[in-house]
Scaffold this active site. Structure first.
Site, mmCIF file in Angstrom:
data_model
loop_
_atom_site.group_PDB
_atom_site.id
_atom_site.type_symbol
_atom_site.label_atom_id
_atom_site.label_comp_id
_atom_site.label_asym_id
_atom_site.label_seq_id
_atom_site.Cartn_x
_atom_site.Cartn_y
_atom_site.Cartn_z
ATOM 1 N N LYS A 83 -3.073 -7.508 -10.691
ATOM 2 C CA LYS A 83 -2.510 -6.359 -11.408
ATOM 3 C C LYS A 83 -1.038 -6.222 -11.044
ATOM 4 C CE LYS A 83 -4.739 -1.925 -12.402
ATOM 5 N NZ LYS A 83 -5.334 -0.758 -11.722
HETATM 6 C C1 E4P Z 1 -6.299 1.778 -14.032
HETATM 7 O O1 E4P Z 1 -6.344 0.608 -13.795
HETATM 8 C C2 E4P Z 1 -5.977 2.802 -13.042
HETATM 9 O O2 E4P Z 1 -6.542 2.405 -11.812
HETATM 10 C C3 E4P Z 1 -6.579 4.146 -13.352
HETATM 11 O O3 E4P Z 1 -7.285 4.123 -14.570
HETATM 12 C C4 E4P Z 1 -5.636 5.295 -13.224
HETATM 13 O O4 E4P Z 1 -6.309 6.488 -13.514
HETATM 14 P P1 E4P Z 1 -5.726 7.918 -13.124
HETATM 15 O O5 E4P Z 1 -4.553 8.206 -14.030
HETATM 16 O O6 E4P Z 1 -6.864 8.869 -13.389
HETATM 17 O O7 E4P Z 1 -5.341 7.846 -11.687
#
Ligand code: E4P
Length: 217
Positions: A83
């Site tokens: 990522k």
């Molecule tokens: C995605 O890969 C992120 O880890 C996640 O969906 C972020 O979510 P949040 O905005 O609720 O922290």
């Protein structure tokens, strides 16, 4: 639509995985902090548990360092998706890592233009953050729909991973639009099973059943 679980909690992943609800997992630095675990250890355990892609996020901000971290994370298991954030350096890292045949999830996407760049840089997944756009009075689902349109217009094969999913309505809407994947916390996935009419109907059936005085077992 594929279901990824947005957590680094092994027990929660395992429960959903046993039900066939897990096509992959996404983690991020905040979720690693919440788990209280070492990133390399917990990511390896998740990869052993789950067949699909497991996103592990780099924390460097400069391309060369992101690439080095990405290679180390990808060495954990074959199902790692590295990522990287949607910055110019993140796009450079995406290009190199995807060119090496690694899965790359480009995260923190908040615009169609960012999504176009990620696809051109070879991203396997683009992660538009629905909930965080909603948080600032913008329409996160509109972004999912716009990226779907643009990717389809040009046959871009990067998968749209609807992220920052906060409610069951987000899940249904992402599926309606045609997101390839959604990632949600375990609680949101479990809440999809709930409906007040199901609860009310079950209660009525149980009352009537008690009046029959019968037993099945
Ligand atoms: C995605 O890969 C992120 O880890 C996640 O969906 C972020 O979510 P949040 O905005 O609720 O922290």
């Amino acid at each position: 639509m594929k279901f990824f679980v947005d957590t680094a909690e092994i027990a929660a992943i395992s429960e959903l995985n046993d039900l066939g609800m897990v096509d992959g997992v996404t983690t991020n630095p905040s979720l690693i902090l919440k788990s209280g675990r070492d990133i390399l250890e917990v990511t390896r355990e998740i990869c052993d548990l789950v067949d699909g892609p497991v996103s592990a996020e780099v924390v460097a901000t400069e391309a060369d360092a992101m690439i080095a971290e990405g290679r180390k994370l990808a060495g954990i298991a074959d199902n790692i998706a590295v990522k990287v954030p949607l910055t110019w350096d993140g796009l450079k890292a995406c290009k190199v890592l995807s060119g090496e045949g690694r899965m790359v999830n480009v995260t923190l996407c908040f615009s169609v233009n960012q999504a176009i760049l990620a696809a051109k840089a070879g991203a396997t997944f683009i992660s538009p953050f629905v909930g965080r756009l909603d948080d600032i009075n913008l329409d996160g689902m509109e972004l999912i729909a716009d990226i779907r349109t643009v990717y389809d217009n040009y046959g871009m094969d990067t998968q749209i991973l609807a992220a920052s999913i906060r409610s069951v309505n987000h899940v249904a809407e992402a599926a309606r639009i045609g997101a390839d994947v959604m990632t949600a916390p375990p609680a949101v996935i479990k809440a999809m099973a709930s409906h007040p009419l199901t609860d009310r109907g079950l209660e009525a059936f149980m009352k009537d059943w008690a009046k029959t005085g019968q037993k099945i077992l």
